[in-house]
Design an enzyme around this catalytic site. Structure first.
Site, mmCIF file in Angstrom:
data_model
loop_
_atom_site.group_PDB
_atom_site.id
_atom_site.type_symbol
_atom_site.label_atom_id
_atom_site.label_comp_id
_atom_site.label_asym_id
_atom_site.label_seq_id
_atom_site.Cartn_x
_atom_site.Cartn_y
_atom_site.Cartn_z
ATOM 1 N N TYR A 103 -9.391 5.317 7.502
ATOM 2 C CA TYR A 103 -9.760 5.960 8.727
ATOM 3 C C TYR A 103 -10.758 6.997 8.975
ATOM 4 O O TYR A 103 -10.631 7.830 8.110
ATOM 5 C CB TYR A 103 -8.627 6.141 9.630
ATOM 6 N N PRO A 147 -4.651 -0.213 18.599
ATOM 7 C CA PRO A 147 -4.241 -0.629 17.170
ATOM 8 C C PRO A 147 -4.343 0.788 16.024
ATOM 9 O O PRO A 147 -4.119 0.359 14.992
ATOM 10 C CB PRO A 147 -5.338 -1.693 17.056
ATOM 11 N N TYR A 172 3.801 6.557 10.305
ATOM 12 C CA TYR A 172 3.059 5.100 9.716
ATOM 13 C C TYR A 172 3.890 4.193 9.087
ATOM 14 O O TYR A 172 3.638 3.067 9.296
ATOM 15 C CB TYR A 172 2.083 5.739 8.871
ATOM 16 N N LYS A 230 0.515 -0.327 15.059
ATOM 17 C CA LYS A 230 2.056 -0.371 15.450
ATOM 18 C C LYS A 230 2.270 -1.601 16.350
ATOM 19 O O LYS A 230 3.411 -1.832 16.538
ATOM 20 C CB LYS A 230 2.266 0.844 16.305
ATOM 21 N N HIS A 269 0.855 -1.312 -0.004
ATOM 22 C CA HIS A 269 0.203 -0.096 -0.186
ATOM 23 C C HIS A 269 0.974 1.075 0.068
ATOM 24 O O HIS A 269 1.751 1.400 0.712
ATOM 25 C CB HIS A 269 -0.776 -0.204 1.286
#
Length: 390
Positions: free
Chosen positions: A201, A293, A385, A297, A72
């Protein structure tokens, strides 16, 4: 029995450590209180940082991941009416993440252990680390009604938040930092096409939602629910309806629904134990820390622990140096706290906190609007990220 390293816990962190030590000629035994089937039944994270992808390659277990995993280059994030795509690859100079389930990582590591006939004892009961404050640590366990003892040089506790390793540390020798959030994630796994080719998200007035995936045909979705929610009170249809509301009209128009193959509620907490070394016993992964979550991580942070720990042990046996062992806790915790900060920030931005009132909601919107307008803020989000350097 005697070995160089006893690893308690056959989850991905324990098995990855075992595999890396084996490749460097360090002898070890892995003890796991559950059965292999139970270990593989755990539904966990699915987004791997680039650093973890490279570690799995070094461990010789990356072939299937590269064939079946989904690279991704970005993800979508929204708060209220503000929606933004974070271009991970563009913002970090080419770095990306890999969507590949923790269950699959564990299976690949298990297969590698079977192929080399590694010493992994499943269904080991009453595992007890002993004498790790001296020069002759040992671990006892029971198997089929027989008590066994393993003498070793080091003990590595990779047995999770509720494991025996951290519990064996004398009271007063460890400091625990914890934040428990007033909500959890209700997750649903279903054989349906993902709503988007990247993760979404979302912070909606009804609460957080996440559209994720395990493959092109297996989707994983989450919604924020109050702490203590009974999963049996949520039907599949109710979850799908709520996801359509929280993810927004564009996603709702494309979302495919289907029967769940797994549903669960995961509580959210931030937790760190300090230090991570106690004489000749070291903690790694969830035994030493937990992150919510939201920032993907947990598994990746365990992998960075294993990077520092495996490097230290290999250095100890190969170069006769204890420098890595002596500095393990300091090095690991420096990265742990940065990941804790990022996961806390993501959680704070993307979840509803009704108890904090309207001011907090406006701060979330202001934070999101700043993120959308600031290239520097997007770079910061992206580099965290994809994973900070080890």
């Amino acid at each position: 029995m005697r070995t160089q390293v006893v690893i308690i816990g056959a989850g991905p962190s324990g098995l990855l450590l075992s595999q890396l030590l084996h490749l460097s000629g360090v002898d070890c035994v892995v003890l796991e209180r559950r059965s292999p089937d139970y270990v593989l039944s755990r539904i966990r994270a699915g987004v791997l940082e680039q650093g973890m992808v490279e570690m799995l390659k070094r461990a010789g277990v990356a072939d299937r991941m590269h064939k079946e995993g989904l690279p991704h280059d970005g993800f979508a994030i929204s708060v209220g009416e503000t929606r933004l795509r974070i271009d991970l690859k563009g913002l970090t100079g080419g770095k990306r993440v890999m969507v590949y389930g923790q269950t699959e990582v564990t299976k690949d590591l298990m297969d590698a252990h079977v192929a080399r006939d590694a010493q992994v004892v499943y269904e080991a009961e009453n595992v007890t680390p002993l004498d790790f404050d001296g020069d002759s640590p040992r671990v006892t366990y029971e198997k089929d009604g027989v008590t066994h003892e393993i003498a070793c040089d080091f003990i590595c506790g990779c047995d999770g938040f509720h494991g025996v390793s951290r519990a064996a540390v004398p009271e007063g020798a460890i400091t625990e930092y914890e934040k428990v959030y007033p909500f959890g994630w209700l997750g649903i796994l279903s054989y349906v096409k993902p709503v988007d080719h990247e993760l979404i998200y979302a912070n909606h007035a009804n609460g957080f939602a996440l559209a994720s995936m395990r493959s092109h045909t297996l989707s994983r979705y989450y919604i924020q629910v109050p702490a203590g929610t009974d999963v049996n009170k949520w039907t599949d249809d109710a979850i799908w309806d709520e996801l359509k509301i929280r993810l927004g009209e564009e996603a709702a128009a494309k979302i495919e629904t289907g029967p769940s193959i797994e549903k669960s509620v995961a509580p959210l907490r931030s937790f760190v134990a300090e230090p991570l070394r106690f004489g000749r016993m070291m903690l790694a992964g969830d035994a030493g820390h937990i992150v919510p979550p939201t920032g993907a991580k947990g598994l990746n942070l365990a992998a960075s622990d294993i990077h520092y720990l495996s490097t230290a042990l290999i250095e100890y046996y190969g170069e006769k140096s204890s420098a890595g062992i002596d500095n393990y806790s300091q090095h690991a915790l420096a990265r742990i706290w940065k990941a804790e900060r990022f996961s806390w920030w993501m959680t704070t931005l993307l979840h509803q906190f009704p108890e904090l009132g309207a001011f907090n909601a406006r701060m979330q919107q202001a934070e999101m609007d700043y993120l959308a307008s600031s290239h520097a803020a997007q770079v910061s989000l992206a580099e965290n990220y994809v994973g900070l350097p080890f």
